[in-house]
Design a protein around this motif. Structure first.
Motif, mmCIF file in Angstrom:
data_model
loop_
_atom_site.group_PDB
_atom_site.id
_atom_site.type_symbol
_atom_site.label_atom_id
_atom_site.label_comp_id
_atom_site.label_asym_id
_atom_site.label_seq_id
_atom_site.Cartn_x
_atom_site.Cartn_y
_atom_site.Cartn_z
ATOM 1 N N LEU A 4 -16.140 2.468 -32.466
ATOM 2 C CA LEU A 4 -14.827 1.354 -32.473
ATOM 3 C C LEU A 4 -14.844 0.394 -33.087
ATOM 4 O O LEU A 4 -16.184 -1.108 -33.279
ATOM 5 N N GLU A 8 -9.586 -1.848 -31.325
ATOM 6 C CA GLU A 8 -10.218 -1.150 -30.552
ATOM 7 C C GLU A 8 -10.585 -1.536 -29.544
ATOM 8 O O GLU A 8 -10.027 -1.331 -28.457
ATOM 9 N N GLN A 9 -11.556 -1.730 -29.257
ATOM 10 C CA GLN A 9 -12.751 -2.331 -28.375
ATOM 11 C C GLN A 9 -11.186 -2.873 -27.483
ATOM 12 O O GLN A 9 -11.000 -3.078 -25.876
ATOM 13 N N SER A 50 -3.342 1.667 -33.544
ATOM 14 C CA SER A 50 -4.350 1.518 -32.927
ATOM 15 C C SER A 50 -4.729 1.984 -30.972
ATOM 16 O O SER A 50 -5.366 3.380 -31.198
ATOM 17 N N ARG A 53 -4.546 6.085 -33.078
ATOM 18 C CA ARG A 53 -5.639 6.794 -33.004
ATOM 19 C C ARG A 53 -6.524 6.713 -32.227
ATOM 20 O O ARG A 53 -7.297 7.099 -31.991
ATOM 21 N N LEU A 54 -6.847 5.966 -31.218
ATOM 22 C CA LEU A 54 -7.689 6.386 -30.261
ATOM 23 C C LEU A 54 -7.195 6.891 -29.515
ATOM 24 O O LEU A 54 -8.220 7.852 -28.346
ATOM 25 N N LYS A 57 -8.726 10.318 -31.111
ATOM 26 C CA LYS A 57 -10.085 10.339 -30.847
ATOM 27 C C LYS A 57 -10.634 10.325 -29.594
ATOM 28 O O LYS A 57 -11.692 10.864 -29.310
#
Length: 111
Positions: A4, A8-9, A50, A53-54, A57
């Motif tokens: 991450l 993203e975090q 983001s 993307r998250l 994933k």
């Protein structure tokens, strides 16, 4: 382990925070919370990238809410952090704690 990035975090943590409110976790409150808590400007495009993307994933899931008259009948997309997302956050946090262990005298020192 899923890597991450810092942003993203922040996004995952903000989603978790916003999900606990009546407003819910859609892009506006997520971006606002990140800006308030970090002092960083959050570009809407960066946030959407983001989130996409998250989601790809498997770290967040989304669903459309009910259409809103104030948005011209458009729906908001609400986000939740998945179990894998929480695991990735825990692993990222543990990595920072492990790497910073023993550096308290440097990290806690005031300039």
């Amino acid at each position: 382990m899923t890597y991450l990035g810092e942003f993203e975090q922040l996004v995952l943590l903000a989603i978790l925070q916003c999900a606990e409110t009546d407003e819910g976790a859609y892009t506006v409150p997520v971006g606002r919370l990140i800006a308030e808590k970090t002092g960083r400007d959050v570009a809407r495009g960066a946030l959407h990238t983001s989130l996409d993307r998250l989601q790809s994933k498997g770290l967040v899931a989304s669903k459309l809410g009910e259409p809103l008259a104030i948005r011209g009948g458009r729906s908001r997309r609400y986000f939740t952090v998945t179990k894998n997302g929480v695991t990735a956050l825990r692993e990222a946090r543990a990595a920072v704690v492990n790497l910073s262990a023993g550096l308290e005298s440097v990290l806690d020192r005031k300039k």
